[in-house]
Design a protein around this motif. Sequence first.
Motif, PDB file in Angstrom:
ATOM      1  N   UNK B 442       2.281-123.401  16.382  1.00 29.65           N
ATOM      2  CA  UNK B 442       2.528-123.821  17.758  1.00 29.65           C
ATOM      3  C   UNK B 442       1.259-123.605  18.583  1.00 29.65           C
ATOM      4  N   UNK B 443       0.812-124.637  19.313  1.00 29.28           N
ATOM      5  CA  UNK B 443      -0.404-124.457  20.112  1.00 29.28           C
ATOM      6  C   UNK B 443      -0.135-123.525  21.296  1.00 29.28           C
ATOM      7  N   UNK B 444      -1.142-122.715  21.616  1.00 26.81           N
ATOM      8  CA  UNK B 444      -0.988-121.727  22.682  1.00 26.81           C
ATOM      9  C   UNK B 444      -1.868-122.069  23.876  1.00 26.81           C
ATOM     10  N   UNK B 474       1.045-127.215  24.168  1.00 26.17           N
ATOM     11  CA  UNK B 474       0.604-125.819  24.257  1.00 26.17           C
ATOM     12  C   UNK B 474       1.357-125.119  25.387  1.00 26.17           C
TER      13      UNK B 474
END
Lengths: 257, 868, 186
Positions: B442-444, B474
């Motif tokens: 998962x992009x942060x 994100x």
Amino acid sequence: MPISAFLTDASVCIGCKACEVACKEWNHIPDDGFAWSGQSYDNTQALGASTWRHVLFLEEKQPMGPQLAGIEEPFRWQFLSDVCKHCENAGCLEACPTGAIIRTEFESVYVQPDVCNGCGYCVVSCPFGVVDKNHDVGTAFKCTFCYDRQRDGLMPACAKACPTKSIRFGELEELRREAQVRIKELQDRGYNDAQTYDPTGSSVGGTHAIFVILGQPEAYNFPPAPEIPTIHLKSAWGSALVSALGVVLVVFLAFTR
Amino acid sequence: MPGLGTSFGRGGATTAPSDLVNSDAILIMGSNMAENHPVGFQWVIEARERGAKVIHVDPRFSRTSAMADIWAPLRAGSDILFLGGLIHYVLENNKDFREYVIHYTNASIILPEEFKDTEDLGGVFSGWDAKDRRYDGSSWLYGACVQGGQAAPRSAGPHSGHHKDGTGTGAAADLRDCECDPTLSHPRCVYQVVKRHYARYTPELVERFCGVSRERFLKIAETFCSASGPEKTGAICYALGWTQQSKGPQIIRAASILQLLLGNIGRPGGGILALRGHASIQGSTDIPTLYDILPGYLPMPNLGLDSHNLADYVATHRDPTGWWWNFDKYIVSLLKAYYGEGAKKENDWGFNWLPRVTGDHSHQGYFLEMLDGKVEGLFVMGQNPAVAGPNSRLERKALSKLKWLVVRDLVELETASFWYDSPEVERGELRPEEIATEVFLLPAAGHAEKDGCFTNTQRLLQWHQKAVDPPGDARNETWFMYHLGRRLKEKAKHDPRPRNAGLSALTWDYSLEGTMQEPKVEEVLQEINGYAVADHNLVSGFNELKADGSTACGCWIYSGVFPRLGENRANQRNSQDLWGHGWGFAWPADRRILYNRASARPDGRPWSERKKLVWWDEQNKEWTGLDVPDFTRTKAPNYQPAKHAQGDEALAGDKPFILHTDGTGWIFAPKGLADGPLPTHYEGLEAPVSNPLYPDQQSNPAAMRDERPENRYASSPDDRFPYVMSTYRLTEHHTSGAMSRMLPHLAELQPEFFCEISPELASERGIENGGWVTLMTARGIVEARALVTRRMRPLLIDGKMVHQVGVPYHWGYRGLVKGDSANDLVAISEEPNVRIMEAKGILCDVSPGRRARGKAALDQWNAHLGRK
Amino acid sequence: MVKEILTRWPVVRQILTHSDGTGVEAMSDRTRNLAPKHRDAQVARSVCPYCAVGCGQLVYHKDGKLVSIEGDPDSFISRGRLCPKGSDSFELLTHANRETCIKYRKPYSTRWEELELETAMDMIADRVWDTRERTFAEERDGEVVMHTTAMAHLGGATLDNEENYLIKKLFAAGLGMVCISNQARI
């Protein structure tokens, strides 16, 4: 207008390369590829079209002033951030045929990327090997002295970032005075080889980026007496004129025989 | 932190980088500050320009060494020998700051006869159980613990280390009613015990086993130890050169003892600056994502030791004297913050909803369990164990045993991609088609894309303001945790078993903002600050917290950061002075220099005009000065406690270390550390020599090796691995490289994995500068470029040449620049207090040439291992 | 119009101003209008995300996009300075390899797939619930245990205090996960 200048002081440089990165970030300069040099921590290697600040790494068998570091023999590791000298008489500016290279109101030397035609005459005319062509874009690039930032009264990106204020930005004569004070201070503390690099005695006529160095300029790849190619202009024209007259004379003599 | 925590009371740097300008001498050891904290290092340069002497002691000549006044090369792993040598120098030459030592430390305390030192027992202290490999530290205690028949408190547990009581015989202890000798001459007083303990740490021993010449050592000792007394102070800066060893906290303890003897703690230009390595690693210890503590260094309940009920838990940990008397207020307020209305007196405020610690649940512990198939799921947020974990080969293999893995980061880093591009896949040890791990990447959000605060190395909370939304899918971690929690609470609603009671009671109603429905981060910080339950009014500090359920507080040491609505002190940027009052909020209570009562004399006047910080204002009857006093404001310098006083009132007006039950700085640590009350030189878990002091105790007896086929050790010494290596960082990169090797402007500065070796070693093994070398340890095999430099040098150790190798650890198999991971060479080992691995001073071999490719690399390595 | 064209012609300007063609008169429009890219941008006050010194940063942004990041001169810690990493913070957030979509790998698969964010969240919640269901221990020998050791968390030193607070709160106090760790030890 006061002359903008850099004073870069090797005695407090920690070789971190913040200057290199801050410059590239501000000016959107691309990377230079990912080749490892094996030369100390210097993988940047030289100033060029896409490197406008370059930190040198010098491992030397000499003491760093009073520092107690060497074991059995003296040793020091020093660092210095090199940059375009923004010369008083700039070889690149004199060589530029298109008027792309100009002197700004801050007395810095600026290459206008939208005017430059990529002829490359400036590249061979710089006594310091600073300006270079970007072969993807086709035109010449070098340090702009953060001309856009200076317009708003801001200091260049490298000077702002430098963690130890090895890079100082200010007015040339003021920085020259500070450099002299610094040299005296360092020599009093035992840095016997502290000196300035501020070559005013040659055709370049002085630079707007001066340095406090430890040891000889040659160790930093600084020419002790940098010359711009156009000092040879008078004698070159003179020789050309003499040769031309000589040819005319020979031809004249040949046809009148 | 247990090193600082046991010595002084709190596990955190006692000072700040900007305070270094006040130092007369700065000792940097176990740190490469110029490279790893460059902007902090500006203060060292300032100090140097003002005449301070900067000393750097390190196995390598680094960019820090280049700026030092004195550099000494050190054999990695011999730090306690060196520091013990300095302590020896101070004690033998009577260079301690006597008045400070007598009043502010436990130097005068007389230890019980039962206590036996390592000098008496050939390398262990009294209470060592060789079978269980543990200490019973009851013989180290003094005071009421020993006299008056009070039973020694039980051990707080074999597993915990970060909380207020530390490990070993860690529980609350009453150290009052002690026999003392203020003349410091009684043979069993701490001062004399310590003098005997370090009697053999002579300059000659330092020369022989550290590799520092006697002359240079004495020059350092003279220079640093003269920065002491009323008019002068010296500071010590350290980082992971000290902590990543099997005796890390003890090394820090040695520095603490030195600083207490020299009278440098709590004074401007003094102190110990722990230089931590990540933006909010101090925060992630204070508000811990650690297994053994709760926010504010409260212990997690340990099954069978303190967890029976809340009363037992409080009784075990609540100190009868000193500031931790308030312990119950903090745990109850935390439980109220967590469980809200569900937390009532009748149910012990929800104490039984907290999970119990039953073993080694640390990073090392659970990765080993993971390798054995006992861990199903893992969340990894902003960390990269596939490259930066100890024995990264083992960790990558362990990941392949997971059922599911959730990785949240800015990039697709090695931990997320191990299943298709790790060395294990290249070598055929793992095949994607056989790896069952379900992986979610998962992009942060990055720091400029979210509100929130970091706590930096000087305990300062600083808020970063959100500038723009994160891109695409994100999100920040508050978003992720909130919405994950929301879903799980929904499931718990339909399942009223006891296991879900805590989850259902969890207060989880933060306001949501914007199209992304992000929780309002300030509300979380307000919960951390604390509030009155009845009206939700924010409290102004931990003094307002109560044990009766009327207050809630997420982290008592942070209380005061948000004292009223609209006043987020972490977001204040109005710096007034050198220590930054008005900018951010330092815990505790915005005290910038800890233990600053010690900056004044016992009678309350400053030690000197030059070194004044905090002093007693006789007219207004309060402490005042340039910093917030780390002391009860109205307690007079000559205050003497009544006989049965409790808490802070039990501490006299000249006792600066208010977290300690006796108010003193602990030269001798009666409790809190699993491996002894005094730092002792042991060799590392792998070493090139035998322990010169104790032939029968080669390495730290309490350290754990976690030995198994995937995690082997060399012998000490070992012909297969004759050189000593240490891992470290470079300025240009950051930790595992996920935040630097993916970025062109940083990647190009240090593009290849290289190691640093001396010209002598290069010549011995036929290695050329710029060439390739293969590095091997008992754990793994990697290849690197060779940087041959005078900055590395062999050291003459006990008559033989010991070569050291420097190995930066930033590379992995992804990114713009790739390389082997140095941590493939490091073992999973566990220092007994904090379970940190030993990455400095381990044994390796270096040979010219690249390693074999693919599976052949393992063959090459196994062949080398077989050479015994 | 002709006059305008003529006066913009550098050689004309050079003649008119008696200069040598290397100064203001030779400037193009671009050069004459040169301004720093963050003029008129908004500023967010921030903190460097790299090491623990905690240098102040000024984050310039316009219309929802980042423009540049540089040091904050007001910070008493850093005085406006940044190291090479801090100086590269803009690139950290905008470089080409930054992930912006979910990547999902099925068990035994050899490739990534795409996944919707909300779907991913649902699936993760299911995984957590399922693992916890099968591995949770409420008590042992009559004593409360209330934990599972079959799920773990790693991370925190790069995260915010508020994020770490919610992680510990949900994972430990809510779900009973004891295996929680981060880069911090000491």
